[in-house]
Every structure is written in C-alpha cells, then in structure tokens.
Scaffold this active site. Sequence first.
Site, mmCIF file in Angstrom:
data_model
loop_
_atom_site.group_PDB
_atom_site.id
_atom_site.type_symbol
_atom_site.label_atom_id
_atom_site.label_comp_id
_atom_site.label_asym_id
_atom_site.label_seq_id
_atom_site.Cartn_x
_atom_site.Cartn_y
_atom_site.Cartn_z
ATOM 1 N N ARG A 73 0.827 -1.208 0.000
ATOM 2 C CA ARG A 73 0.000 0.000 0.000
ATOM 3 C C ARG A 73 0.867 1.267 0.000
ATOM 4 N NH1 ARG A 73 -2.918 -3.655 3.457
ATOM 5 N NH2 ARG A 73 -1.216 -3.308 4.891
ATOM 6 N N ASP A 108 9.284 -6.407 -4.878
ATOM 7 C CA ASP A 108 8.331 -6.971 -3.927
ATOM 8 C C ASP A 108 8.016 -8.368 -4.465
ATOM 9 O OD1 ASP A 108 5.659 -5.636 -2.037
ATOM 10 O OD2 ASP A 108 5.734 -7.725 -2.688
ATOM 11 N N THR A 155 8.545 -2.527 3.721
ATOM 12 C CA THR A 155 8.151 -3.908 4.010
ATOM 13 C C THR A 155 7.837 -4.024 5.493
ATOM 14 O OG1 THR A 155 10.366 -4.619 4.675
ATOM 15 C CG2 THR A 155 9.870 -4.703 2.323
ATOM 16 N N CYS A 165 10.839 4.621 6.733
ATOM 17 C CA CYS A 165 9.629 4.982 7.495
ATOM 18 C C CYS A 165 8.785 3.730 7.705
ATOM 19 C CB CYS A 165 8.807 6.033 6.753
ATOM 20 S SG CYS A 165 9.601 7.631 6.710
ATOM 21 N N ALA A 166 9.437 2.549 7.672
ATOM 22 C CA ALA A 166 8.666 1.306 7.823
ATOM 23 C C ALA A 166 8.903 0.689 9.195
ATOM 24 C CB ALA A 166 9.017 0.343 6.707
ATOM 25 N N ARG A 167 10.020 -0.006 9.352
ATOM 26 C CA ARG A 167 10.327 -0.607 10.645
ATOM 27 C C ARG A 167 11.825 -0.583 10.884
ATOM 28 N NH1 ARG A 167 6.165 0.243 12.019
ATOM 29 N NH2 ARG A 167 4.557 -1.009 13.016
ATOM 30 N N GLU A 186 13.098 1.269 20.072
ATOM 31 C CA GLU A 186 12.409 2.569 20.198
ATOM 32 C C GLU A 186 12.001 2.826 21.642
ATOM 33 O OE1 GLU A 186 9.229 2.931 17.365
ATOM 34 O OE2 GLU A 186 10.570 2.575 15.681
ATOM 35 N N HIS A 207 8.911 8.030 15.109
ATOM 36 C CA HIS A 207 7.864 7.106 14.638
ATOM 37 C C HIS A 207 6.538 7.854 14.406
ATOM 38 C CE1 HIS A 207 6.588 2.601 14.771
ATOM 39 N NE2 HIS A 207 5.778 3.279 13.974
ATOM 40 N N GLY A 226 5.087 8.254 11.284
ATOM 41 C CA GLY A 226 4.474 7.946 9.994
ATOM 42 C C GLY A 226 2.963 8.078 9.983
ATOM 43 N N ALA A 227 2.323 7.510 11.008
ATOM 44 C CA ALA A 227 0.858 7.459 11.007
ATOM 45 C C ALA A 227 0.248 8.637 11.749
ATOM 46 C CB ALA A 227 0.406 6.155 11.654
#
Length: 526
Positions: free
Chosen positions: A150, A170, A202, A229-231, A260, A279, A281-282
């Site tokens: 996404r 991917d 990912t 910006c994922a993990r 973290e 963290h 991102g969201a």
Amino acid sequence: MYKVLVSDPISDMGIQMLYDATDVEVVKQSGLSEDELIAIIGDYDALLVRSQTKVTEKIMSAGTRLKVIGRAGVGVDNIDLEAATKRGIIVINAPDGNTIATCELTFAMMMSTARMIPQAYKKTVGGEWDRKFIGVELRNKTLGILGMGRIGSEVAKRAKVFGMEVIGYDPFLTEERAEKIGVKLGTVNEIVAQADFITVHTPLTPETRHLISKPQFDIMKKGMRLINCARGGIIDEMAMVEAIEQGIVAGAAFDVFEVEPPQQDHPFLNNPKVIVTPHLGASTIEAQENVAIDVSEEVLHILRNEPFKNAVNLPPVPANVLNILQPYFGLGEKIGSILGQIAQGAVYEIVVNYAGDLIDVDTSPLTRYIVKGVFEKQLEGLNIVNAMHLAKSRDVNIVVQKSNTSNSFTNLVTVTVKTKQEEKTLAGTLLAGYGERIVRIDQYPVDFAAEGNLLLISHNDKPGIIGRVGTLLGTNNVNIATMQVGRKVIGGSAIMVLTIDKSAPSNVLDELSEQAEIVNVRALTV
Ligand SMILES: NC(=O)C1=CN([C@@H]2O[C@H](COP(=O)(O)OP(=O)(O)OC[C@H]3O[C@@H](n4cnc5c(N)ncnc54)[C@H](O)[C@@H]3O)[C@@H](O)[C@H]2O)C=CC1
Ligand SMILES: O=C(O)C(=O)COP(=O)(O)O
C-alpha cells in the site's frame, strides 16, 4: 457489558462509536508497564493498542476474557500473534487508514534529506545564516522502493510526478501491476546498485531484517540517500553509520529504529547526515481517525459475534471468495455442532466433502467453521481463529474433498465425523427461499432447519412409534414444534428429527430410549 481497554493514545473521535455503544464500557489508560497490564487485563474483553504497548504472551494469559486485540495501525510486530492464535484471541489491524500519512511522511523525509531542511533549520534558529546547504533535486533521479504494498505503491505514484525513475522489488509485485504504476522491476541488489534514493516499505520479518546491510552498502552508488519509514531493523543501523563515514550514504532519514526510543548515545542522533523523527508515519489527524474508526468497527463486530473482515491471525480471504462462502458459515458451523453432539467417543477424523457451487473456490475458511462447530461444546475458548490449531494439537485428522456430484442440490456440504465407536454423517445445503437445510443424516434423507432444541431418534420403521413419541413428550409437557422422519426402505431402520420448544428432561429421554423399536435417542441444541 463488554469492557474495552485502550492502552495507547488512540483518537477519541475515531473510537466514538465504542463510547456510544450501550453494551460497551471503554477505559483509557496509556503507558502501562507489562506488570500493570497483567494486573488489570483479566477484566477486559478487548484491548486496543498502537505500537507502544507490547502485547506479550504473559499479558494474554492474564487476559482470560480477552476476545480481540485491535491494532489501530498496520504493523503487528508488537503483538505475539502465535500466543494469540493459540488462545483464540482474534488480532485485527487497520491496514488502510494510515497509508497516505506514512507515504506523505516518506516523501517529506526524502525531500528533507535531499535539501537538508532540518539541518538548515537548526542552524538558522541557532542564529547562524549558513547558505552552504547545497541539496540535490529529485527530478531525473532513480528511486528504489523495497516493498511495493500500500505505502510503497503510493510513494511510487508521487515519485513519478516528481520526474523520478522508479524501480521496485516486492515478491508479490507482478509485471502487469508494475507496468500499470510505471515502476520497473528489479532485484534487491539491482535496485541497490542503481538507486540515488532508496526507501523501504516492508514489514519487519526474518527475511527483511537487515535487508540492507554491509553487502548492499558495498555496491551502492556513492552519494545515495536512504529512507526508512517502515520498521527499525530493515536497514542495518550500524552498517549504515559506517557507509556514511565512507561517503557512500550522503543522507538518511529514519522514522523508526531497531529499539524505540533509541538510546541517547545512538550514533544517528548526533550525525548531521541523519535526520530522525519519533515514529510519526501514522501521526496525522486523518490517519488516526481512520485507523481508530476501522478498528472500533471490527472490535464491535467481534464482541457481538457478528461477521468481521480479515483478522491478522487468519489467512486473508479475497472478497469474491468471501461473498460465495459467507452464507455457508452458519450452516457449516451447525453441521459441525450437531455431529459433535451426536457422535459418541473422541473424534479422530473429520471428512468434509464440498459439492456443487463450492468446488471452484478455496473452501478452507468454511472448513474452519465446521471444525469449530464439531468441538464447540467440548473445548472452552474455541473460535475460528484457533479451531484448526486446537483440532490439530489433539491429533484430529481433517480431510477435505471436493466432488462433482451434489445429488441435484446446487451446493452440498457433507461432513463425516469419525470416532473409535462410530461414524456419523450430516449433509446440508442452502436452498433458495428456505435458507439452511439439513438434508441427510447418515444414510437417511431428511429436510429440516437446524435450530433450537433437537431430538434425533433412531428407530425401526414400525406403525405407532411416532404416536408413542408424541404422547410421551406431550404428557411430560414437552411441545413438539416440527417433526421429520427419514427412512431408506419401508419397515427398515429410520430416523426421527424433532424440534422441541424446550430441552427434554433426562428422565423423558430415558423413557424414550426404553421404548420398543427405538434404537437410540440423542438430544442436542443448535
Ligand atoms: N512509520 C510508521 O508510523 C508506519 C509504518 N508502517 C509500516 O510500513 C510497512 C508497510 O506498510 P503497508 O504498505 O501498509 O503494508 P503492505 O502489507 O501493504 O506492504 C508491505 C509489502 O512488503 C512486501 N514484502 C514482504 N516481504 C518483502 C521482502 N522480503 N522484500 C520486498 N518486499 C517484501 C509485501 O509483499 C507487501 O507488498 C509496514 O512495516 C508497516 O508496519 C505503516 C504505517 C505507519
Ligand atoms: O501502523 C503502523 O504500522 C505504525 O507503525 C504506526 O504506529 P503508531 O500507531 O503510530 O504507533
């Protein structure tokens, strides 16, 4: 009253429907330690978290009422999924609500690292007028995207508009889809060797841990820039620090960290080439509302035993398959439940046969409902999440067959349960205009809706038996709602299926069993 504990900061506006629900009590308590959570979780039916709360096995063991853990966001790496599955706790997330927020942060981070905005800001507010921050343009640069789900796909779309060349990797990205979104396909190492910017999108898994590490830094273009910006952990942090020192990486932007929050002496924090955010991102108003709404809706469905969309600890079911299967879930569960109640002895095998309309789709979600039905009266805490797991852990063999013959029914689900003592078979169908019907018990054709209290009476087909059963139940004040008799041949063995308004007392069942020509009587509730 269902009790829901919200243990991370989740948008109040988003969970308003939980506050509004008259059957739900919401308690908000953020920042609890594991021990504090363990002390209170036993009172709750649902737990809502973001990424801070680590939902460990110990917490779940203490959560004896816990039915569902809702993650208001995408990543569920803070939840012990295996432990949840074992206990039948449904884990759901909100995969769509924060895609754009995270994509936009990724873009902001890419532009910030290209133009060194945070570094320039720091100097300017510190009183310096330093105009030597010479950045790079995104236009005509190559962006490598690892993970084209996404967020990765949304980043690709925006990068195209900025005039970037995009190459992606991917394992689930087909050539057709890549072409549609204007992305070239490449292997990880091809991408690493060609890209001016790389961004990862990912999940963190054993395969993606240190996806970018020393061997990849060794083949990178000098002066490239990197975004995560994922993990934390997808990019090897220490290897990146080295690559910066060697001039391979000109700039990096990290929103997430292996641990973290990072320790104060983490090498990223004092490195002028690395920009960091905590963290975020969201963290937009829109995303937080979206994920909280999505997760609240699902939690309500689960608490109220209503159908819900995909759980993280259940294999996903494509919408078109779900549309076909969903109407059969209730039927499958009832067939399983009846068999589980009438079969004597420990079940060692369940054979499911699908025929008619059902042979063209993956029926495993329906099989889960059948298996759940078989054991639901025996195993506490059983649900569709752990039904297969519990059956297999008890060495129950589950055999699924598909056949073309459906005895003129448009669809037919036939289930046989085997124990050391006996085999019992039931077949059911969905009939247009009539709904769920049971159409066969063992070898006997029948036709009834399985609902409420049932009596199954095996007997010899002799005159007077039906009357005697009716009289016996009537004198004991047990009202018969419906009655069906199935037999193969006149005068042979037969089965009587009665729906009764209340369950029959055991002395009545004993009396029935003692009647001449009655072979056995089984009482059950569906
Ligand atoms: N920084 C933040 O606050 C946020 C971070 N995230 C994280 O971003 C990541 C991506 O989220 P979505 O795009 O929503 O998930 P998604 O599930 O739509 O996409 C992830 C993609 O990674 C791919 N993938 C898996 N293993 C791979 C491998 N070895 N190599 C390349 N690709 C691989 C999958 O096939 C999938 O297409 C997740 O880790 C999520 O937790 C999501 C939201 C906010
Ligand atoms: O959705 C995700 O995967 C995230 O990483 C967002 O985390 P958060 O809810 O902001 O703690």
